[in-house]
Scaffold this motif. Structure first.
Motif, PDB file in Angstrom:
ATOM      1  N   THR A  13       0.850  -1.189   0.000  1.00 32.34           N
ATOM      2  CA  THR A  13       0.000   0.000   0.000  1.00 32.34           C
ATOM      3  C   THR A  13       0.884   1.238   0.000  1.00 32.34           C
ATOM      4  N   LEU A  14       0.562   2.180  -0.890  1.00 33.43           N
ATOM      5  CA  LEU A  14       1.279   3.456  -0.947  1.00 33.43           C
ATOM      6  C   LEU A  14       0.484   4.485  -0.164  1.00 33.43           C
ATOM      7  N   ARG A  15       1.167   5.192   0.740  1.00 37.21           N
ATOM      8  CA  ARG A  15       0.520   6.245   1.524  1.00 37.21           C
ATOM      9  C   ARG A  15       1.325   7.528   1.408  1.00 37.21           C
ATOM     10  N   VAL A  16       0.630   8.630   1.162  1.00 42.17           N
ATOM     11  CA  VAL A  16       1.243   9.955   1.130  1.00 42.17           C
ATOM     12  C   VAL A  16       0.725  10.705   2.348  1.00 42.17           C
ATOM     13  N   THR A  17       1.647  11.254   3.130  1.00 47.95           N
ATOM     14  CA  THR A  17       1.276  11.958   4.362  1.00 47.95           C
ATOM     15  C   THR A  17       2.042  13.270   4.480  1.00 47.95           C
ATOM     16  N   PRO A  18       1.483  14.224   5.201  1.00 52.38           N
ATOM     17  CA  PRO A  18       2.237  15.454   5.467  1.00 52.38           C
ATOM     18  C   PRO A  18       3.523  15.120   6.226  1.00 52.38           C
ATOM     19  N   SER A  19       4.597  15.798   5.883  1.00 52.30           N
ATOM     20  CA  SER A  19       5.887  15.549   6.523  1.00 52.30           C
ATOM     21  C   SER A  19       5.850  15.951   7.992  1.00 52.30           C
ATOM     22  N   ALA A  20       6.345  15.071   8.836  1.00 51.13           N
ATOM     23  CA  ALA A  20       6.423  15.372  10.273  1.00 51.13           C
ATOM     24  C   ALA A  20       7.608  16.281  10.580  1.00 51.13           C
ATOM     25  N   LYS A  21       8.616  16.272   9.705  1.00 48.79           N
ATOM     26  CA  LYS A  21       9.831  17.050   9.944  1.00 48.79           C
ATOM     27  C   LYS A  21       9.812  18.420   9.262  1.00 48.79           C
ATOM     28  N   GLU A  22       9.102  18.502   8.128  1.00 44.30           N
ATOM     29  CA  GLU A  22       9.091  19.745   7.359  1.00 44.30           C
ATOM     30  C   GLU A  22       7.639  20.166   7.071  1.00 44.30           C
ATOM     31  N   PRO A  23       7.100  21.067   7.861  1.00 46.39           N
ATOM     32  CA  PRO A  23       5.718  21.505   7.652  1.00 46.39           C
ATOM     33  C   PRO A  23       5.499  22.037   6.221  1.00 46.39           C
TER      34      PRO A  23
END
Length: 69
Positions: A13-23
């Protein structure tokens, strides 16, 4: 002689998420059975760019998985 085609769904499964390190940036990850098997080495400026890069990795991983069977 008849040949049967067996369809096995892709377990990845491919998931795209907001970066936790770079807003404001996005990361992707590929999981199998809830375990991360590959992830982006860098973040992307848009969700679409992250998804496109992740899709290329997803296709490569899927090809390796299919050829290993």
């Amino acid at each position: 002689m008849l040949f049967m085609i067996t369809f096995k769904p892709n377990p990845h499964t491919l998931r795209v998420t907001p970066s936790a390190k770079e807003p404001g940036r996005f990361d992707w990850s590929i999981t199998r059975d809830a375990v991360v098997v590959r992830q982006s080495a860098r973040s992307f400026g848009s969700e679409g760019a992250s998804e496109a890069n992740g899709d290329a990795a997803f296709r490569e991983l899927t090809s390796l998985w299919q050829n290993a069977r």
